[in-house]
Enzyme design. Sequence first.
Site, PDB file in Angstrom:
ATOM      1  N   TYR A 170       0.883  -1.175   0.000  1.00  0.00           N
ATOM      2  CA  TYR A 170       0.000   0.000   0.000  1.00  0.00           C
ATOM      3  C   TYR A 170       0.914   1.217   0.000  1.00  0.00           C
ATOM      4  CZ  TYR A 170      -4.144   2.726   1.502  1.00  0.00           C
ATOM      5  OH  TYR A 170      -5.178   3.617   1.595  1.00  0.00           O
ATOM      6  N   ARG A 227      -7.193   8.518 -11.886  1.00  0.00           N
ATOM      7  CA  ARG A 227      -6.510   9.415 -10.945  1.00  0.00           C
ATOM      8  C   ARG A 227      -5.901   8.573  -9.836  1.00  0.00           C
ATOM      9  NH1 ARG A 227      -6.403  11.385  -6.244  1.00  0.00           N
ATOM     10  NH2 ARG A 227      -8.087   9.980  -5.651  1.00  0.00           N
ATOM     11  N   LYS A 231      -5.663  -2.298  -2.372  1.00  0.00           N
ATOM     12  CA  LYS A 231      -6.724  -1.959  -1.415  1.00  0.00           C
ATOM     13  C   LYS A 231      -7.503  -3.199  -0.972  1.00  0.00           C
ATOM     14  CE  LYS A 231      -6.763   2.527  -0.618  1.00  0.00           C
ATOM     15  NZ  LYS A 231      -7.853   3.477  -0.688  1.00  0.00           N
ATOM     16  N   GLU A 250     -12.601   3.444  -6.323  1.00  0.00           N
ATOM     17  CA  GLU A 250     -11.239   3.831  -5.953  1.00  0.00           C
ATOM     18  C   GLU A 250     -10.550   4.569  -7.094  1.00  0.00           C
ATOM     19  OE1 GLU A 250      -8.254   4.282  -3.321  1.00  0.00           O
ATOM     20  OE2 GLU A 250     -10.091   3.160  -2.878  1.00  0.00           O
ATOM     21  N   ASP A 251     -10.062   5.768  -6.809  1.00  0.00           N
ATOM     22  CA  ASP A 251      -9.193   6.533  -7.720  1.00  0.00           C
ATOM     23  C   ASP A 251      -9.814   6.786  -9.097  1.00  0.00           C
ATOM     24  OD1 ASP A 251      -7.459   6.752  -5.682  1.00  0.00           O
ATOM     25  OD2 ASP A 251      -5.839   5.598  -6.553  1.00  0.00           O
ATOM     26  N   ASP A 289     -13.824   5.512  -1.469  1.00  0.00           N
ATOM     27  CA  ASP A 289     -12.854   5.640  -0.385  1.00  0.00           C
ATOM     28  C   ASP A 289     -12.109   6.968  -0.442  1.00  0.00           C
ATOM     29  OD1 ASP A 289     -11.415   4.598   1.893  1.00  0.00           O
ATOM     30  OD2 ASP A 289      -9.693   4.398   0.555  1.00  0.00           O
ATOM     31  N   ASP A 290     -11.840   7.484  -1.631  1.00  0.00           N
ATOM     32  CA  ASP A 290     -11.114   8.749  -1.749  1.00  0.00           C
ATOM     33  C   ASP A 290     -11.939   9.904  -1.197  1.00  0.00           C
ATOM     34  OD1 ASP A 290      -8.915   7.554  -3.378  1.00  0.00           O
ATOM     35  OD2 ASP A 290     -10.558   7.248  -4.777  1.00  0.00           O
ATOM     36  N   ASN A 310      -0.496  11.621  -1.296  1.00  0.00           N
ATOM     37  CA  ASN A 310       0.272  10.412  -1.568  1.00  0.00           C
ATOM     38  C   ASN A 310       0.744  10.411  -3.014  1.00  0.00           C
ATOM     39  OD1 ASN A 310       0.235   8.799   0.838  1.00  0.00           O
ATOM     40  ND2 ASN A 310      -1.954   8.514   0.542  1.00  0.00           N
TER      41      ASN A 310
END
Length: 511
Positions: free
Chosen positions: A50, A103, A121, A193-194, A216-217, A358
């Site tokens: 991660y 992204r 994840k 996610e992303d 989650d973001d 990150n």
Amino acid sequence: MTDFGKALLDAAGAFPLDKYRFLRRLRETSTEQYYQLLCYYTQQVLPCIYTPTVGEACQQYHALRIKARGLYLRLDHRRSILAQLKAWPQKDVRVIVVTDGERILGLGDLGANGMGISEGKIELYTAAAGVDPAVCLPVCLDVGTNNAQLREHPDYAGLRAPRPLRQQVYDEFVAEFMEAVQAWQRHMLIQFEDFGNTNAFRILDKYKDDYCCFNDDIQGTAAITLAALLAALRVTGKRLADQRILFLGAGEAATGIASLISFCIHRRDGLDQQAARQRCHLMDSKGLVVGSRTDLQHHKIPFAHNDVPACATLIEAVRAIKPTVLIGVSAVANAFTPEVLAAMTELNERPIIFPLSNPTSLAECTFEQAYRATGGAVLFASGSPFDTIVDERGVAHHPPQANNAYIFPAVGHAAVLTKSKRIPQEVFLVAAERLSTMATPAELEVGALFPPFARIRDISADVMAAAAAHLVDAGLGAVPEGWPEQREGWAAAARGAMWSPPMPTTPFSRL
């Protein structure tokens, strides 16, 4: 055991990607030993699968010569997505982490290489909250990439085309995926996610009321940041409603965090939603988000201010707003300059500074920079891990990582166990408030806003119990089979519901 886990990973290679590849090979060749390492040496393994390593792994995914363990669904699978799901070898899937790779962290459009983020994840559901890996599926929606250099690379395995110009094509593809998942399994948790900012908000808004899903973001990051802030306020003794919070960044992470903080202020202190939002100030690449601007995207408009000047730089904004809290979600490395950190120190006895971007290379500042600039007064949390600082008295100050893995695996597993119809915003508030109480006074004294990640399964059990209670009370889910009527026993029941590999009898003798 901790020393052995570290020694084993050190032996895997000197560089983070060496360790990443070692763990990928181990999962293929000795699955039981891999999960023993993941579950019993979690604190050592986490940085290798991660943050911070996963960002570099996604950038290099096409060149790592590793076998993808998840399911790619490409645009040419349109009108056959359900068939693709039914053909997948895992027949009893309960958790999906899905990305379209647009992204990835702060690294931009990585297309099909985004599979690495779904794979990373999904492992945290097992490591942190004990979800059986047999029911977990990473998915990448391969709709092309606008990263021309990547898609022209000879080793790139994704669709060699730009992303669809027509939004309708993309939306229909995502809709078919969601409907196919619902037809495939009776109950499924879907974690987005992303995705790129625009699609992330639209997709969440479209599906959050009809599917058991979350982003989650937007929501996981919001919950962990709120938990860190509430824990920091345990140190300062101040009210959340009295904070002035300045965000560098105004994308999905910033607006997600600001929304949950505002909601928490509304619930705790009785302020109406708009008054609560005015405690948050967002700053994008064009300056502060103010009401006089005509270029604001819809997700920024609720946080536009009419009572502050249109500052163009961060230091201007700090001097104008006089924030008590500074949060970085900009993916602009070193944006929290010595001048900015000094200004925050002049304004606050205990400045709260969270550089959350990150991977590590994109963090707005390091722990050492914040610690030195504030004379050790900073209350700090970051998106990526930083080293401990030992002061002149020999006291170790531990920089907490605002790691979403404290939140999303527990919330997700609670939703799976209760078979929740959906995942409302309130459950992330419940999770954040529960986590914020868990650091001991001694841990807070040395800057640790959360308990150590080595205790993650016990932490997750408490968060799962709180999340499950909320979902049941809201009429969205049912009490899991075998759980006691008394809520006091739910944390123990959650711990008992966690999957674990067998304890190693000899320490990985065949590796």
